[in-house]
Design an enzyme around this catalytic site. Structure first.
Site, short mmCIF file in Angstrom:
data_model
loop_
_atom_site.label_atom_id
_atom_site.label_comp_id
_atom_site.label_asym_id
_atom_site.label_seq_id
_atom_site.Cartn_x
_atom_site.Cartn_y
_atom_site.Cartn_z
N HIS A 1 0.83 -1.20 0.00
CA HIS A 1 0.00 0.00 0.00
C HIS A 1 0.87 1.25 0.00
O HIS A 1 2.07 1.19 0.28
CB HIS A 1 -0.89 0.03 1.25
CG HIS A 1 -0.11 0.12 2.52
ND1 HIS A 1 0.43 -0.99 3.15
CD2 HIS A 1 0.27 1.19 3.28
CE1 HIS A 1 1.08 -0.61 4.22
NE2 HIS A 1 1.02 0.71 4.33
N HIS B 1 5.67 6.11 -0.52
CA HIS B 1 6.52 4.93 -0.70
C HIS B 1 5.66 3.68 -0.57
O HIS B 1 4.56 3.72 -0.02
CB HIS B 1 7.65 4.90 0.35
CG HIS B 1 7.15 4.82 1.75
ND1 HIS B 1 6.71 5.93 2.45
CD2 HIS B 1 7.00 3.76 2.60
CE1 HIS B 1 6.32 5.57 3.65
NE2 HIS B 1 6.47 4.24 3.77
#
EC number: 3.1.4.37
Length: 237
Positions: free
Chosen positions: A21, A167
């Site tokens: 995610h 990220h």
């Protein structure tokens, strides 16, 4: 075996399992004390998020573009793919931060100043809002919403520049530092699974992986990673 589960075997202990995610923002304001209010808050936030993302320019293919693999000392950034700061992604994160983190916090702070009679101190010494029956007495002084909204927008914009760090985490772990032998093994695993050469090169801003749609989830991240709870989700189209 997935890439993430394969990489987990290289680290000590039992690194927690989690879905790949990208965190848009933490500290989303949700009422967790009243189930009905929790449900309505989650629906409101996800619905507004879909409207926000639909309002962004449709001028390129990928909202998310993965770059080089990297590592930090932090547990939650032990091993991850950098994510390009796509203008639409940054704009979306800024909107979410403004509406559901900064603005609720600023309104609460202003109310504490203007209407202290609406608040009390709990057994832990925290300032909390009185229950409705307790707060009926006393005049309520209006707060300056236009000013608060403007300041929340400014703070969210500043956050998007100084703190938002998109990220995609691959491993959560406390190991530090990662020695050169382990790093070579990590690179080999990534190359084997994803066919990405020199995956840690500073010049790698687009490793060929990315997407535009996906699923937006609101997650209660309390306690152990394995105990995180998905409060709600919505498909991005």
């Amino acid at each position: 075996m997935t890439l993430m589960s394969s990489l987990n075997t290289l680290f000590p202990g039992q690194p927690p399992k989690f879905e790949p995610h990208i965190t848009i923002s933490s500290n989303i304001d949700v009422d967790l004390d009243h189930p009905d209010k929790t449900k309505s808050d989650v629906y409101r936030i996800l619905s507004a998020s879909l409207v926000a993302i639909d309002s962004l320019p449709k001028n390129h293919s990928n909202l998310v573009t993965l770059g080089k693999v990297d590592s930090q000392r932090k547990f939650f950034k032990k091993l991850y793919f950098q994510v390009a700061r796509d203008p639409n992604l940054v704009s979306f994160a800024t909107i979410i931060r403004e509406l559901f983190v900064q603005l609720p916090a600023d309104i609460e702070q202003e109310n504490m100043k203007k209407n202290p009679h609406l608040y009390t101190t709990d057994s832990h010494g925290n300032t909390v809002k009185k229950k409705s029956k307790q707060s009926q007495d006393g005049r309520i002084e209006a707060i300056d919403m236009p000013r608060i909204q403007s300041e929340a927008q400014e703070q969210a914009s500043l956050w998007s520049v100084t703190e938002f760090d998109p990220h995609l985490s691959l491993v959560y772990n406390d190991l530090h530092p990662i020695d050169s032998a382990l790093w070579r093994t990590i690179k080999t695993r990534i190359q084997d699974y994803l066919n990405i050469d020199n995956c840690d090169s500073d010049d790698l801003t687009d490793n060929g992986l990315g997407w535009d749609n996906g699923i937006l989830k609101l997650v209660l991240c309390e306690g152990d990673v394995n105990d995180w709870v998905v409060l709600g989700s919505a498909d991005l189209h």
